[in-house]
Design a protein around this motif. Structure first.
Motif, mmCIF file in Angstrom:
data_model
loop_
_atom_site.group_PDB
_atom_site.id
_atom_site.type_symbol
_atom_site.label_atom_id
_atom_site.label_comp_id
_atom_site.label_asym_id
_atom_site.label_seq_id
_atom_site.Cartn_x
_atom_site.Cartn_y
_atom_site.Cartn_z
ATOM 1 N N ALA A 42 -10.174 12.316 -61.674
ATOM 2 C CA ALA A 42 -9.813 11.907 -63.092
ATOM 3 C C ALA A 42 -8.617 11.401 -61.532
ATOM 4 N N CYS A 43 -7.816 10.490 -60.926
ATOM 5 C CA CYS A 43 -6.548 10.229 -60.169
ATOM 6 C C CYS A 43 -5.511 11.950 -60.161
ATOM 7 N N ALA A 44 -4.772 12.448 -61.330
ATOM 8 C CA ALA A 44 -4.116 13.168 -61.850
ATOM 9 C C ALA A 44 -4.538 14.423 -61.375
ATOM 10 N N ASP A 45 -5.812 14.928 -60.873
ATOM 11 C CA ASP A 45 -6.671 15.937 -61.057
ATOM 12 C C ASP A 45 -6.319 16.167 -59.588
ATOM 13 N N VAL A 46 -6.757 14.810 -58.089
ATOM 14 C CA VAL A 46 -6.143 15.738 -57.636
ATOM 15 C C VAL A 46 -4.904 15.525 -56.367
ATOM 16 N N GLU A 47 -4.706 16.648 -55.626
ATOM 17 C CA GLU A 47 -4.568 17.829 -55.059
ATOM 18 C C GLU A 47 -4.376 17.084 -53.576
ATOM 19 N N THR A 48 -5.480 17.904 -52.818
ATOM 20 C CA THR A 48 -6.114 17.616 -51.805
ATOM 21 C C THR A 48 -7.758 17.090 -51.766
ATOM 22 N N LEU A 49 -7.768 16.700 -50.901
ATOM 23 C CA LEU A 49 -9.546 16.409 -51.293
ATOM 24 C C LEU A 49 -10.268 17.601 -51.566
ATOM 25 N N ARG A 50 -10.082 18.561 -50.187
ATOM 26 C CA ARG A 50 -10.714 19.966 -49.661
ATOM 27 C C ARG A 50 -10.648 20.615 -51.337
ATOM 28 N N ALA A 51 -9.344 20.912 -51.869
ATOM 29 C CA ALA A 51 -10.059 21.070 -53.021
ATOM 30 C C ALA A 51 -10.651 20.985 -54.419
ATOM 31 N N GLY A 90 -16.389 12.566 -35.608
ATOM 32 C CA GLY A 90 -16.075 13.872 -35.991
ATOM 33 C C GLY A 90 -15.394 14.284 -37.223
ATOM 34 N N GLY A 91 -15.023 13.346 -38.437
ATOM 35 C CA GLY A 91 -14.218 13.437 -39.577
ATOM 36 C C GLY A 91 -15.630 13.447 -40.201
ATOM 37 N N ILE A 92 -15.019 14.781 -41.236
ATOM 38 C CA ILE A 92 -14.844 15.000 -42.504
ATOM 39 C C ILE A 92 -14.712 14.302 -43.768
ATOM 40 N N LEU A 93 -15.513 14.646 -44.732
ATOM 41 C CA LEU A 93 -14.474 13.420 -46.097
ATOM 42 C C LEU A 93 -13.630 14.511 -46.619
ATOM 43 N N PRO A 94 -12.726 15.107 -45.925
ATOM 44 C CA PRO A 94 -11.162 15.705 -46.965
ATOM 45 C C PRO A 94 -9.837 15.524 -46.013
ATOM 46 N N ASP A 95 -11.147 14.486 -44.932
ATOM 47 C CA ASP A 95 -9.707 14.189 -43.319
ATOM 48 C C ASP A 95 -9.398 12.881 -43.891
ATOM 49 N N TRP A 96 -9.525 12.627 -45.145
ATOM 50 C CA TRP A 96 -8.921 11.281 -44.980
ATOM 51 C C TRP A 96 -7.755 11.483 -45.860
ATOM 52 N N PRO A 97 -6.509 10.790 -45.410
ATOM 53 C CA PRO A 97 -4.997 11.473 -45.758
ATOM 54 C C PRO A 97 -4.756 11.257 -47.618
ATOM 55 N N HIS A 442 -5.106 4.003 -32.992
ATOM 56 C CA HIS A 442 -6.329 4.091 -33.727
ATOM 57 C C HIS A 442 -5.793 5.294 -34.489
ATOM 58 N N GLY A 443 -4.853 5.825 -34.937
ATOM 59 C CA GLY A 443 -4.220 7.301 -35.555
ATOM 60 C C GLY A 443 -3.878 6.177 -36.642
ATOM 61 N N VAL A 444 -3.498 5.220 -36.688
ATOM 62 C CA VAL A 444 -2.689 4.673 -37.515
ATOM 63 C C VAL A 444 -1.960 5.405 -39.274
ATOM 64 N N LEU A 445 -3.538 5.473 -39.656
ATOM 65 C CA LEU A 445 -3.333 5.539 -41.316
ATOM 66 C C LEU A 445 -3.338 7.427 -41.263
ATOM 67 N N VAL A 446 -2.945 8.243 -39.931
ATOM 68 C CA VAL A 446 -2.821 9.824 -40.057
ATOM 69 C C VAL A 446 -1.581 9.833 -39.878
ATOM 70 N N GLN A 447 -0.891 8.468 -39.250
ATOM 71 C CA GLN A 447 0.531 8.268 -39.219
ATOM 72 C C GLN A 447 1.532 7.440 -40.414
ATOM 73 N N HIS A 448 0.450 6.722 -40.549
ATOM 74 C CA HIS A 448 1.139 6.150 -41.450
ATOM 75 C C HIS A 448 0.537 5.388 -42.805
#
Length: 463
Positions: A42-51, A90-97, A442-448
């Protein structure tokens, strides 16, 4: 000059903070499989993806022998359509902002996360309105892979992943949307190219690509255009076996900070990037001609960098130190193959056919791009897509980019869009460029992340 000795304190701060916080955020039972109900998180259970790692599931594709670990999150409030997310190099699943996929209204726990920024808390929540599929490439964490992994085999694996989600989660997979970043845009394009030939009943609706290029250069002297030389050097250094650990950290930190981007970086639609680098392994030194973005405590850059480290301290990704070196080498080999080769036909078994290359591929000609792109040694940042393979998508292709781009040129994304506008129609391919002057390449998703989420949402709504 940038040396490990000169920046060891910055690295130490990140690692100390990461180590301290890891104990606080690591839930028990890391690596556990999801419950038998196989419900989307559930979206309400999301804090960080690694958690959310106790909710990771794994799938082995019998056709390739590859295993993918993945996560299904989202409420489907607007639509049960899946959005499949393809990682970058080099990206892993929890890296998505996390603020690129949700907000504090639907995911209140994210305000407790280290990387949370009130300025990036938007009005949209993709994970509330849709369902997201996040996955790791074969060979990462608990994912296993038969070498070498190619874009064709990865498309095959994603097909098996969707079949499994349909069966195990009871979520329809007959209509999907694809979102890719960097290397992930190549994988998403390849899947969109191959899937309709094998699974014509599965409709690919929207294809959203963040920082991409068409590939398939027909000019042997000008493959890939004018890449930023500093980034190319650092990327190539990471391909070296038995690289000194401190030098590896130094290179990775430089690469991350260059995403933001470096001070005084010009819009990358001109002939020069103004960025060079030299490596001296004997002294563990990285000599840059430019000053990377500062990452002081409390800045978006520092928050993102610390989150990056925390992700790699968490199991199962800690088992392979994020993306292991052999997988990283494969990923880097895919990029020049994409640049120099193009494939005209989708085969019946997730195999690219009628591929031709302007130079010898590093891994496989089937990794080739979706267009034949004309460039010039005199004008490497002025490509023209001569011929693009048909993409059987229902809605449209959206490319999100910024004019400041270290890794690939904004003009290459523009050429891809123009090629598909000619093929599919002017309203079926759209280029969205970040409008600000505060750094977005290239990192627009990290910056914004808030802005990027808004653009993805608009693309899915056809706006």
């Amino acid at each position: 000059m940038s040396t490990v000795a000169g920046r060891v304190s910055a690295i130490a701060v990140v690692l100390v903070v990461a180590g301290a916080l890891y104990g606080a955020v690591a839930p028990p039972g890391a690596g556990a499989q999801p419950s038998a109900s196989h419900r989307a998180v559930a979206c309400a259970d999301v804090e960080t993806l690694r958690a959310l790692r106790p909710q990771l599931a794994t799938l082995t594709n019998a056709r390739t022998g590859n295993t993918l670990e993945y996560l299904v999150i989202g409420d489907g409030a607007r639509s049960n359509e899946l959005i499949v997310m393809f990682n970058g190099t080099g990206g892993i699943l929890p890296d998505w902002p996390v603020q690129m996929i949700t907000n504090s209204d639907q995911s209140p726990k994210i305000t407790r996360a280290l990387a949370y920024s009130s300025a990036e808390d938007g009005a949209r929540s993709l994970c509330h309105d849709y369902r997201l599929v996040l996955f790791d490439y074969p060979g990462v964490g608990d994912s296993q892979g038969n070498r070498p992994t190619t874009l064709d085999s990865l498309a095959n694996d994603v097909d098996a992943l969707l079949e499994s989600i349909g069966a195990e989660y009871g979520i329809r997979t007959d209509q999907v949307n694809l979102v890719g970043w960097s290397l992930g845009t190549l994988a998403a394009l390849k899947y969109a190219f191959l899937s309709p030939a094998v699974r014509p009943s599965r409709i690919i609706r929207d294809l959203v690509l963040i920082a991409t290029k068409p590939g398939g250069s027909v000019d042997s002297a000008a493959v890939g255009g004018n890449q930023a030389q500093c980034v190319t050097v650092l990327f190539d250094q990471l391909r070296q076996p038995n690289l000194d650990r401190r030098l590896k950290l130094d290179v990775e930190m430089d690469l991350f900070r260059l995403l933001f981007p470096y001070r005084g970086q010009p819009p990358y639609d001109g002939p020069e990037s103004g960025c060079t680098a030299r490596i001296n392994p004997s002294t563990n030194a990285v000599d840059l001609s430019v000053t990377p973005a500062e990452c002081p405590a409390g800045s978006a850059c520092r928050k993102a960098l610390t989150d990056y480290v925390l992700n790699r301290l968490a199991a199962p990704w800690s088992r392979t130190t994020g993306v292991p070196q052999n997988v990283y080498v494969e990923q880097r080999a895919i990029v020049p193959d994409w640049d120099r080769c193009s494939c005209a036909t989708a085969g019946p078994r997730f195999n690219s056919e009628a591929c031709s290359c302007s130079q010898t591929p590093q891994a496989s000609s089937t990794n080739g791009g979706v267009c034949r792109t004309q460039t010039s040694a005199l004008a490497p940042n002025a490509p023209v897509c001569l011929d693009c393979t048909p993409l059987h998508i229902r809605d449209r292709l959206t490319v999100i980019n910024g004019r400041q781009d270290l890794y690939i040129q904004w003009t290459y994304g523009k050429a891809l869009v123009e090629g598909y506008q000619r093929l599919l129609g002017p309203n079926r391919a759209v280029l969205v460029t970040y409008p600000g002057a505060d750094g977005a390449g290239h990192g627009v998703l990290v910056q914004h992340p808030k802005w990027v989420q808004e653009q993805i949402y608009a693309a899915l709504q056809g706006n």
